[in-house]
Design an enzyme around this catalytic site. Structure first.
Site, PDB file in Angstrom:
ATOM      1  N   LYS A 121      -7.965  -6.732   5.702  1.00  0.00           N
ATOM      2  CA  LYS A 121      -7.119  -8.028   5.410  1.00  0.00           C
ATOM      3  C   LYS A 121      -7.987  -9.124   5.894  1.00  0.00           C
ATOM      4  O   LYS A 121      -7.852 -10.228   5.389  1.00  0.00           O
ATOM      5  CB  LYS A 121      -5.726  -7.886   6.489  1.00  0.00           C
ATOM      6  CG  LYS A 121      -4.814  -9.129   6.290  1.00  0.00           C
ATOM      7  CD  LYS A 121      -5.116 -10.372   7.461  1.00  0.00           C
ATOM      8  CE  LYS A 121      -4.833 -10.034   8.913  1.00  0.00           C
ATOM      9  NZ  LYS A 121      -5.202 -10.860   9.590  1.00  0.00           N
ATOM     10  N   ASP A 139      -0.868  -9.347   5.157  1.00  0.00           N
ATOM     11  CA  ASP A 139      -0.577  -9.406   6.616  1.00  0.00           C
ATOM     12  C   ASP A 139       0.874  -8.807   6.905  1.00  0.00           C
ATOM     13  O   ASP A 139       1.465  -8.647   6.047  1.00  0.00           O
ATOM     14  CB  ASP A 139      -0.882 -10.480   7.515  1.00  0.00           C
ATOM     15  CG  ASP A 139       0.062 -11.877   7.022  1.00  0.00           C
ATOM     16  OD1 ASP A 139       0.744 -11.499   5.975  1.00  0.00           O
ATOM     17  OD2 ASP A 139      -0.040 -12.901   7.333  1.00  0.00           O
TER      18      ASP A 139
END
Length: 229
Positions: A121, A139
């Site tokens: 991420k 996320d």
């Protein structure tokens, strides 16, 4: 509604309602963005933005950060979540940048995720925001909102969510789509109690339909005037 059509309608709404969506983290270069994103894990951007000015003044580049003791870094970031592990990760990240990349933040997923404390991420955010690459960072907000709306189906991991979103979105929309979904999850489609009454996506949202028992609204009908549309 076919999923391709759902994507078209949902992101047309985002483009109209949130045309300037961008990161709320404060940074001036790829190094500062990388540090800020690492600090933002399970922490608010607002808190990170309070911490980073003094941190960047003390350690303006990876070379300065690499020379710092972990305890010294901790003193600057003690108010963020998990400061012990993040201090160690920042130290290790800076040392690796200096040793392996000449102090420059790398551009590829493989290289970025080789840095301590940098997962997929974080790497995707850096590549999309700092280097304008077509990447979708997932996320907790993106994961939740995508599933609630119905953009993703059966995705059990961030990677599965990423693959489904990438499969339906145009490459040039991926980076902005991340910010649209993230900000929507942060301020409207919140985890415990989504603010459906304030949401411009209720005509298409699977969660709203399920919770209210209402059918999806035909947006082509001139008699329909949904929330804020």
């Amino acid at each position: 509604m076919r999923r391709k059509e759902l994507y078209e309608k949902v992101f047309a709404c985002f483009e109209r309602e949130m045309p300037e969506a961008e990161s709320e983290l404060h940074f001036r270069n790829p190094y500062e963005l990388l540090v800020a994103v690492m600090l933002s894990a399970q922490c608010t951007d607002k808190r990170v933005n309070l911490v980073t000015p003094a941190l960047f003044e003390r350690y303006p580049d990876p070379f300065a950060l690499a020379e710092a003791e972990v305890a010294e870094i901790f003193g600057h970031i003690r108010s963020v979540s998990y400061p012990n592990s993040k201090s160690a990760h920042l130290s290790g990240m800076a040392k690796r940048l200096v040793a392996d990349f000449g102090g420059e933040v790398p551009h590829t997923l493989e290289e970025l995720t080789s840095l301590p404390g940098v997962g997929r991420k974080t790497a995707n955010v850096v590549m999309a925001v700092a280097f304008n690459q077509a990447r979708m960072a997932v996320d907790t907000h993106v994961f939740r909102v995508s599933a609630r709306i119905g953009l993703t189906r059966g995705a059990k991991t961030p990677l599965e969510t990423e693959k489904q979103l990438v499969g339906y979105l145009a490459e040039d929309k991926l980076g902005q789509a991340h910010h649209w979904l993230l900000l929507h999850g942060r301020y409207v489609c919140t985890a415990r109690k989504p603010h459906c009454g304030q949401c411009f996506l209720t005509p298409y949202c699977a969660y709203y339909k399920r919770e209210t028992g209402r059918e999806a609204i035909d947006m082509t009908s001139p008699s329909v005037v949904p929330n804020r549309l």
